[in-house]
Design a protein around this motif. Sequence first.
Motif, PDB file in Angstrom:
ATOM      1  N   ALA A 247       0.837  -1.191   0.000  1.00 16.45           N
ATOM      2  CA  ALA A 247       0.000   0.000   0.000  1.00 16.45           C
ATOM      3  C   ALA A 247       0.874   1.243   0.000  1.00 16.45           C
ATOM      4  O   ALA A 247       1.980   1.234   0.546  1.00 16.45           O
ATOM      5  N   VAL A 248       0.371   2.306  -0.613  1.00 16.15           N
ATOM      6  CA  VAL A 248       1.061   3.592  -0.672  1.00 16.15           C
ATOM      7  C   VAL A 248       0.147   4.654  -0.076  1.00 16.15           C
ATOM      8  O   VAL A 248      -1.005   4.794  -0.508  1.00 16.15           O
ATOM      9  N   ASP A 355      11.616  19.885   6.593  1.00 22.73           N
ATOM     10  CA  ASP A 355      12.901  20.051   5.899  1.00 22.73           C
ATOM     11  C   ASP A 355      12.730  20.344   4.414  1.00 22.73           C
ATOM     12  O   ASP A 355      13.681  20.220   3.643  1.00 22.73           O
ATOM     13  N   LEU A 356      11.507  20.760   4.011  1.00 23.39           N
ATOM     14  CA  LEU A 356      11.206  21.286   2.670  1.00 23.39           C
ATOM     15  C   LEU A 356      11.255  20.238   1.562  1.00 23.39           C
ATOM     16  O   LEU A 356      11.089  20.582   0.392  1.00 23.39           O
ATOM     17  N   LYS A 357      11.478  18.970   1.888  1.00 23.94           N
ATOM     18  CA  LYS A 357      11.586  17.931   0.861  1.00 23.94           C
ATOM     19  C   LYS A 357      10.443  16.942   0.981  1.00 23.94           C
ATOM     20  O   LYS A 357       9.961  16.667   2.087  1.00 23.94           O
ATOM     21  N   PRO A 358       9.998  16.369  -0.136  1.00 25.42           N
ATOM     22  CA  PRO A 358       8.938  15.363  -0.058  1.00 25.42           C
ATOM     23  C   PRO A 358       9.412  14.085   0.618  1.00 25.42           C
ATOM     24  O   PRO A 358      10.612  13.840   0.755  1.00 25.42           O
ATOM     25  N   VAL A 359       8.443  13.289   1.016  1.00 23.39           N
ATOM     26  CA  VAL A 359       8.694  11.990   1.643  1.00 23.39           C
ATOM     27  C   VAL A 359       8.383  10.920   0.604  1.00 23.39           C
ATOM     28  O   VAL A 359       7.233  10.775   0.175  1.00 23.39           O
ATOM     29  N   ILE A 360       9.398  10.178   0.191  1.00 18.10           N
ATOM     30  CA  ILE A 360       9.250   9.206  -0.901  1.00 18.10           C
ATOM     31  C   ILE A 360      10.021   7.944  -0.530  1.00 18.10           C
ATOM     32  O   ILE A 360      11.261   7.931  -0.584  1.00 18.10           O
ATOM     33  N   GLY A 361       9.319   6.893  -0.145  1.00 16.09           N
ATOM     34  CA  GLY A 361      10.037   5.663   0.157  1.00 16.09           C
ATOM     35  C   GLY A 361       9.304   4.772   1.135  1.00 16.09           C
ATOM     36  O   GLY A 361       8.133   4.993   1.485  1.00 16.09           O
ATOM     37  N   PRO A 362       9.966   3.708   1.616  1.00 17.63           N
ATOM     38  CA  PRO A 362       9.320   2.703   2.463  1.00 17.63           C
ATOM     39  C   PRO A 362       9.060   3.212   3.868  1.00 17.63           C
ATOM     40  O   PRO A 362       9.864   3.931   4.452  1.00 17.63           O
ATOM     41  N   ALA A 363       7.915   2.822   4.428  1.00 19.09           N
ATOM     42  CA  ALA A 363       7.626   3.107   5.830  1.00 19.09           C
ATOM     43  C   ALA A 363       8.634   2.361   6.696  1.00 19.09           C
ATOM     44  O   ALA A 363       8.832   1.155   6.514  1.00 19.09           O
ATOM     45  N   PRO A 364       9.281   3.034   7.620  1.00 16.11           N
ATOM     46  CA  PRO A 364      10.381   2.399   8.357  1.00 16.11           C
ATOM     47  C   PRO A 364       9.990   1.173   9.169  1.00 16.11           C
ATOM     48  O   PRO A 364      10.794   0.254   9.317  1.00 16.11           O
ATOM     49  N   ARG A 365       8.769   1.126   9.709  1.00 13.34           N
ATOM     50  CA  ARG A 365       8.403   0.045  10.626  1.00 13.34           C
ATOM     51  C   ARG A 365       7.299  -0.869  10.104  1.00 13.34           C
ATOM     52  O   ARG A 365       6.834  -1.735  10.857  1.00 13.34           O
ATOM     53  N   HIS A 366       6.902  -0.707   8.849  1.00  8.03           N
ATOM     54  CA  HIS A 366       5.791  -1.498   8.320  1.00  8.03           C
ATOM     55  C   HIS A 366       6.141  -2.048   6.937  1.00  8.03           C
ATOM     56  O   HIS A 366       6.055  -1.316   5.938  1.00  8.03           O
ATOM     57  N   PRO A 367       6.539  -3.303   6.845  1.00  8.32           N
ATOM     58  CA  PRO A 367       6.851  -3.894   5.537  1.00  8.32           C
ATOM     59  C   PRO A 367       5.647  -3.814   4.596  1.00  8.32           C
ATOM     60  O   PRO A 367       4.500  -4.016   5.000  1.00  8.32           O
ATOM     61  N   GLY A 368       5.939  -3.513   3.357  1.00  9.26           N
ATOM     62  CA  GLY A 368       4.890  -3.440   2.354  1.00  9.26           C
ATOM     63  C   GLY A 368       4.128  -2.132   2.330  1.00  9.26           C
ATOM     64  O   GLY A 368       3.202  -1.974   1.531  1.00  9.26           O
ATOM     65  N   LEU A 369       4.506  -1.168   3.179  1.00  8.82           N
ATOM     66  CA  LEU A 369       3.850   0.126   3.203  1.00  8.82           C
ATOM     67  C   LEU A 369       4.832   1.191   2.718  1.00  8.82           C
ATOM     68  O   LEU A 369       6.004   1.186   3.130  1.00  8.82           O
ATOM     69  N   TRP A 370       4.339   2.101   1.899  1.00 10.43           N
ATOM     70  CA  TRP A 370       5.181   3.133   1.300  1.00 10.43           C
ATOM     71  C   TRP A 370       4.565   4.501   1.537  1.00 10.43           C
ATOM     72  O   TRP A 370       3.335   4.654   1.542  1.00 10.43           O
ATOM     73  N   PHE A 371       5.416   5.491   1.734  1.00 12.33           N
ATOM     74  CA  PHE A 371       4.981   6.864   1.950  1.00 12.33           C
ATOM     75  C   PHE A 371       5.321   7.720   0.728  1.00 12.33           C
ATOM     76  O   PHE A 371       6.425   7.620   0.178  1.00 12.33           O
TER      77      PHE A 371
END
Length: 412
Positions: A247-248, A355-371
């Motif tokens: 999921a994203v 910090d002015l930048k988007p969040v793009i990548g895997p959720a640190p504590r939830h496998p299969g979840l992406w932000f």
Amino acid sequence: MKSPILILGAGMVGTCTALQLALRGHPVTLVDRREPGRETSYGNAGIIQCEAVEPYPFPADPGLLLRTALQRATEAHYHLGDMPAMAPALARYWFHSRGERYAQICREYGQLTRRSVAEHAPLIEAAGAQDLVRREGFRLVFRTPRALEQEVKDAERLQRLWGLPFRVLDGQALAAAEPALKPRLAGALQWTEPWSITDPGELVQRYADLLVRHGGVIVQGDARTLRPAGTGWQVQGPDGPIEAAQAVIALGPWSDAAIRALGYRFPLFVKRGYHRHYRGGTGPALTLLDAERGYVLAPMQQGVRLTTGAEFARLDAPATPVQLARTEPLARELFDLPEPVEAEPWLGARPCTGDLKPVIGPAPRHPGLWFHFGHGHQGFTLGPVSARLLAEQIDGDTPVVDPTPYLPARFL
């Protein structure tokens, strides 16, 4: 067969995420409470800003800060009662808007924005959306020669760093280019590479239609119901639960609530903004920013769209369109704007990070979840390239740029 994926959020970022994944062979389901492109992606100025290599920093101009503090600025407004809750994220925003920290952020941020037009272009063609596109760039107009001179110097700096093309128009050339402009201004700076879209929400819808043609499914559902289900994820749809291996979360300004429910506390905040359309007058020939007053006039299919600067308030705070009331007379100084189309101004929110930048990548504590959120003022610009970067991470492909600066783990 690649893994099925749920994408929560059908704005520009979420729709492009679903489309990029579908083009790579993933079965995707795009979930939102509304039709694609009806929230933040609908209400922006419609510019694909490939020149925006530097994200908007926390203001440093003492005059602007004083006017804002006294609630007299056209560029910014705030709800005093909401400031304590927003203060930690805004403090991060101020901290990262200074010195070498900000310079490094600009180097990272520009790697995405410089690719924005190139990534939109094939999607626009495939979606049959060429009728929505203008390719002449946009103008910053200036009332005083000093302000124009300062902007030209900054543009020359960006040209040296990034190769950004621009042209300068003096007052006479600007009057010739904008025959409906009433006063003689000092001049303008025109960024020539950006594209402008005459109906931003419609472009998102065309991308969504392209997604469906490539096998994607779009359903109305409640992102608040997202939860782990077995080895994957589940969300409630109109006909029951929808499950997928991955999921994203691409919910724009609503992403904070979604990730907080999963135990994440990121420095996120919103900058709200307003717009209104005016039809029947003589607006600008090209999208323009009144650079010394902080609003944009954009020719749209719905009429001339007047968009405001930033309002700092809770996402669900009552509407206070004071910036629109202040900028409307300023806009009428420049053009013959008739009465507004809408009875009430449109209100939306830009999803911002400390910090002015988007969040793009895997959720640190939830496998299969992406932000995939936090694009600030540039979600409409960055949607395709940012979605490509996320899809490449999901598939383990060589990324278009180094994803490290955007990974969610930077906030832990």
